[in-house]
Scaffold this active site. Structure first.
Site, PDB file in Angstrom:
ATOM      1  CD  GLU A  11      -1.375  -2.133   2.295  1.00 53.24           C
ATOM      2  OE1 GLU A  11      -0.173  -2.444   2.218  1.00 53.24           O
ATOM      3  OE2 GLU A  11      -2.160  -2.621   3.113  1.00 53.24           O
ATOM      4  CG  ASP A  97      -1.720  -3.358   5.953  1.00 52.09           C
ATOM      5  OD1 ASP A  97      -0.515  -3.638   5.834  1.00 52.09           O
ATOM      6  OD2 ASP A  97      -2.130  -2.214   6.210  1.00 52.09           O
ATOM      7  CG  ASP A  99      -6.642  -4.761   7.853  1.00 56.09           C
ATOM      8  OD1 ASP A  99      -6.380  -4.790   6.630  1.00 56.09           O
ATOM      9  OD2 ASP A  99      -6.581  -3.724   8.536  1.00 56.09           O
ATOM     10  CD  GLU A 101     -10.077  -0.299   4.213  1.00 50.82           C
ATOM     11  OE1 GLU A 101     -10.226   0.525   3.299  1.00 50.82           O
ATOM     12  OE2 GLU A 101     -11.000  -0.649   4.966  1.00 50.82           O
ATOM     13  CE1 TYR A 331      -1.692  -3.598   9.250  1.00 52.30           C
ATOM     14  CE2 TYR A 331      -3.368  -5.007  10.234  1.00 52.30           C
ATOM     15  CZ  TYR A 331      -3.012  -3.984   9.368  1.00 52.30           C
ATOM     16  OH  TYR A 331      -3.978  -3.343   8.640  1.00 52.30           O
ATOM     17  NE  ARG A 333      -5.731   0.675  10.655  1.00 46.83           N
ATOM     18  CZ  ARG A 333      -4.889   1.203   9.781  1.00 46.83           C
ATOM     19  NH1 ARG A 333      -4.124   0.391   9.072  1.00 46.83           N
ATOM     20  NH2 ARG A 333      -4.794   2.502   9.618  1.00 46.83           N
ATOM     21  CG  HIS A 377      -3.865 -14.519  12.575  1.00 43.86           C
ATOM     22  ND1 HIS A 377      -5.128 -15.033  12.720  1.00 43.86           N
ATOM     23  CD2 HIS A 377      -3.680 -14.313  11.253  1.00 43.86           C
ATOM     24  CE1 HIS A 377      -5.689 -15.155  11.523  1.00 43.86           C
ATOM     25  NE2 HIS A 377      -4.845 -14.727  10.616  1.00 43.86           N
TER      26      HIS A 377
END
Length: 919
Positions: A11, A97, A99, A101, A331, A333, A377
């Site tokens: 990203e 990422d 997640d 998103e 990560y 989030r 996780h």
């Protein structure tokens, strides 16, 4: 043998640089710079779609809720670059990422690029050499269920926002907005303020004494301690917890016979206790054990950074994003506190090295995943299979990054350390004071203290806590080892008065905690939600506290009365659970959206469309925007801000604006009446202008305070003299035309400078303001130069050429030479003179041009000469990092330039995701 080229897409440019350093020459790493496409504004749809099912939301609400996506105008060049890079590649790795998103970004890239080479989804939760290597060996396909959940959330938010916002525009104020999570968060802040507004303080007194005790078994064990009176004559003494918000004792306290001490009784008891001996009634000692807190999740990181570092949620997440993308933490989030086996080993190993093996817990500690945890996780922790200490990374991080890394490192290491151990002692003292009526009564006092004998994890880290409404401070003083029957020396006994306090306002930390407890939102949304409600004027900050504006009261009231389900806490939490079910494959996106928007006939529950369609003219906008203050005074939320209507101190009906620095719970009847009196329509007289003889007053108008002159009404004689002086004119029929009465002269007015206060401005200052514009002089060509104040601040004017001034005071002080020097400089923008940059940040990784911080008309901003991005509320000119500057510019490029309504067109859209998946 030909080399296989592999394209990796992430990203952000920062993430691309870090990953690129770990991969070999066979890999090309590119950044999509966030989403490459999204739902367009309905006005940007192609002409043939504007009247169809996509026309209102860019989503087919009549069919299967297919979204219509378009590539953002500023991303078309990026898409072209990615396609070009893909042509020279033999494999494509989507490394966004992990997640929902990130999964959605990966799917959009796949759908737009349409690769003809093998595609692999590459996921990792930390950016280290080891983690990237493991991710390359364990790729998977794009998870359509996660994409479905993210797409459902995006469509849901579009439906709610686009249905509710127009209603707010009609009934409250143009330009405001409502959202699925933001409206609920705003309601929470408003409800807390309502509790504070309804609160009535209660006065109560308590009695505390200072005593000295000596152990009979060990005379050297002696010490002074404080004890508080808890019972008198067998009745419990009332504390703040025993009073309700109405200022009265709670029913349960009254039923228990709780004794409410006033000043007279408390002082009498204190005096009597000093006259009699006291002894130990009981001494209880218990072992004390305290476990370390779990490793950080997104929520707990935001809470702790707010408590310990005074960082906002947005600043915390921005800093954590930088740490993650540069390979320092995992990560950021996540709602899981679980640590990997490698992380547990690293934390235990580091704790032993720094504090000794005794400080490491006997067994590895594990922390259970929170209910519904789906996003990632593992907890937020230092990256790598072995942790770098804050000292080892200090030279590579800026001060803000280092403070947050230090917090994460300490929390992670402490989570694997041993319990803190000690003992807690509670002493109960008894005495028999003789009161003024001659009667003897029984009084008991208590003292407690905790002694830490082994600090354990406290040697590394102690979790902060939010302010407690009834917190009187913990007494951790050590108590002497006394036993029942031991006498103590009474040193001093005092009586002290208190008042109950209202419920504390939310801070960012406590609001995040409350939202998490209620299941509202998800870790990735907390910072954005709080930013939205503050940026859009629903919440102000007073220090750490979040204070709702009166506008928020109107919005919440409209929704509570007309659309209560959309601001219901349980209903909002159920929607989050449903989205989790979609991600798990247990719920179908289309079916769920259909029930939400069109309704569920089986459950006799109307959908959003029907609920909003029934609203409109039956909503009384005046009632929604009116709040009763009391005694005939009403607060109204107007287009230009809140104002009061009602009687002033003399009983005359007045209107007055409400200053921004008065919080809703501070606007009592007395304060409101004072404002009405102070801001009476005729204003505050400052004196008489000696040149005109007119009275000069200062008033508070809808655009702020200003000064003006009061021009007296013309007398009848003056009016008649004016009429007599006019020549008589006739109609064609010979009748005389009526003569015109004289027009009333328009009074001079001038806004106060920002540095001036309505309460302190004087006549001299007012006359200077009314004299504007000021003639500075004439240029060599004879053109007059004036200094004046305008909508965008102070400026110079020479003919049609305007130049901005730096301060309002310059209007009166600037000389002709200084003015000519300003005009000698090249013109920039709207007449602004060129100013030197406030900061230089370095070279932008995207444009390759130098980035600087400048001061603009709307505040400081970053620019690379092509793109300008205004600094956010949490950004500080002095401490902003180059990475943050590049991030702001990237976000601005992603949003693209503001489009003019007449030129809103769209091209290159995608109507169906399902069709794309079949291809």
């Amino acid at each position: 043998m030909a080399t296989t080229r592999k394209l990796v897409i992430v990203e952000s440019p920062a993430k691309a640089r870090t990953i690129g350093g770990y991969l070999g020459d066979d890999f090309d790493v590119e950044a999509s710079v966030g989403h490459i496409r999204d739902l367009p504004q309905p006005s940007e749809l192609p002409a043939d779609m504007k009247k169809g099912p996509f026309g209102k939301f860019a989503v087919d609400v009549e069919g299967d809720f297919e979204p219509y996506y378009v590539v953002a105008s500023d991303k078309k060049k990026k898409v072209t670059e990615l396609k070009r890079a893909l042509k020279d590649s033999d494999e494509l790795y989507l490394a966004t990422d992990e997640d929902r998103e990130g999964e959605a970004i990966a799917w959009h890239l796949l759908d737009v690029l349409k690769p003809k080479v093998p595609v692999k989804r590459m996921v990792f939760h930390e950016i280290t050499r080891e983690a990237i290597a493991r991710a390359l060996e364990n790729t998977r396909d794009v998870d359509d269920r996660l994409v479905d959940a993210q797409e459902a959330r995006r469509i849901l938010d579009r439906l709610v926002g686009y249905e509710l916002s127009p209603l707010l525009w009609r009934k409250i104020k143009p330009g405001i907005s409502a959202g699925r999570v933001q409206s609920v968060a705003t309601r929470m802040v408003v409800e807390r303020e309502r509790e504070r507004m309804a609160f009535r303080a209660a006065s109560y007194w308590d009695v505390t004494g200072t005593f000295t005790g000596t152990s009979a078994e060990d005379p050297s064990d002696s010490g002074q301690f404080r004890a508080r009176l808890v019972t008198l004559g067998g009745k419990k003494i009332a504390t703040g917890r025993d009073f309700g918000d109405d200022g009265a004792l709670k029913a349960s306290a009254e039923k228990a016979g709780t004794l409410h001490l006033d000043e007279t009784v408390a002082t009498e008891v204190a005096t009597a206790l000093e006259q009699v001996p006291a002894h130990v009634v009981s001494m209880e000692t218990k072992p004390y054990t305290r476990r370390p807190a779990a490793p950080f999740t997104t929520s707990t990181l935001q809470q702790e950074a707010s408590r310990k570092l005074r960082m906002s949620s947005r600043e915390t997440m921005r800093t954590a994003q930088s740490l993650y993308e540069n390979g320092y933490i995992t990560y950021m989030r996540t709602d899981s506190p679980v640590l990997s086996s490698q992380a547990i080993s690293a934390a235990r190993r580091q704790a032993a090295e720094l504090y000794g093996q005794d400080y490491v817990n006997d067994k590895p500690r594990t922390y259970g995943k929170a209910k519904g945890a789906q996003e990632a996780h593992e907890a937020i922790r230092p990256a790598g299979d072995s942790f770098r200490t804050p000292g080892q990374v200090a030279g590579r991080l800026n001060p803000t990054e280092l403070k947050l890394y230090d917090l994460i490192w300490k929390r992670t290491v402490a989570s694997q350390m041993a319990d803190a151990r000690g003992s807690t002692a509670t002493i109960r003292l008894g005495a028999d004071p003789v009161l003024a009526d001659g009667n003897t009564t029984r009084a008991e006092l208590t003292a407690s203290g905790t002694v830490i004998t082994f600090r354990g994890f406290l040697a590394a880290y102690e979790e902060g806590r939010d302010a407690d409404r009834y917190d009187t401070g913990r007494d951790d003083a050590r108590l002497p080892a006394l036993k029942e029957g031991d006498a103590v020396v009474t040193d001093e006994v005092t009586a002290e008065g208190h008042e109950t306090t209202p419920p504390p306002r939310y801070t960012e930390a406590s609001l995040v905690k409350a939202m998490e407890e209620r299941g509202i939102g998800r870790p990735s949304t907390y910072a954005a939600t709080i930013s939205v409600i503050t940026d859009r004027g629903y919440v102000d900050r007073r220090g750490q506290a979040l204070v709702p504006t009166w506008l928020a009261f109107s919005v919440v009231r409209l929704l509570e009365l007309n659309l209560p389900r959309l601001v219901d806490y349980d209903f909002t939490a159920e929607m989050e659970t449903d989205l989790d079910r979609i991600a798990a494959g247990d719920e179908q996106r289309v079916d769920w959206l259909a029930r939400f928007y069109r309704g569920d006939d089986g459950a006799d529950r109307p959908g959003l469309r029907a609920l909003v369609a029934d609203l409109g003219d039956d909503i009384d906008a005046r009632a929604i925007n009116s709040i009763d203050i009391g005694e005939g005074i009403t607060l109204r939320v107007g287009r230009y801000g809140p104002y009061l209507e009602g009687p002033d101190e003399s009983g005359e009906q007045r209107r007055a604006s409400v200053p921004e620095d008065i919080a809703p719970d501070e606007l009592t009847v007395d304060v409101a009446r004072e404002l009405l009196t102070k801001q009476a329509d005729d204003g505050r007289e400052l004196g008489v202008d000696p040149e005109t003889g007119h009275t000069v007053v200062v008033k508070n108008g809808r655009f702020g305070p200003y000064v003006t002159e009061v021009i007296p009404e013309m007398t009848e004689e003056q009016i008649q003299a004016h009429l007599d002086a006019q020549p008589t004119e006739y109609y064609k029929n010979g009748k005389p035309k009526p003569k015109k009465k004289p027009a009333r002269p328009k009074p001079r007015t001038a806004s106060l400078f920002k540095s001036m206060q309505m309460e302190t401005v004087d006549l001299d200052q007012a006359l200077k303001l009314l004299s504007l514009p000021r003639v500075v002089g004439t240029d060599p060509d004879g053109v007059e130069i004036t200094a004046q104040n305008g909508r965008y601040g102070p400026y110079l004017k020479r003919g049609t050429d305007s130049r901005s001034l730096e301060t309002e005071e310059q209007i009166f002080d600037i000389t002709l030479e200084e003015a000519l020097a300003i005009y000698a400089q090249p013109k920039r923008g709207r007449g602004a003179t060129s100013r030197p940059p406030l900061r230089e940040l370095g070279e932008d990784p995207t444009s390759g041009k130098p980035v600087v911080v400048k001061d603009g008309r709307f505040g400081p901003y970053v620019t690379d000469g092509e793109t300008n991005a205004t600094l956010r509320r949490d950004d500080d000119v002095e401490s902003i990092t180059p990475e943050r500057g590049y991030e702001l510019l990237a976000e601005k490029r992603a949003r693209g330039p503001a489009k003019k309504p007449a030129r809103r067109r769209s091209s290159g859209g995608t109507r169906s995701r399902s069709t794309a998946k079949k291809g």
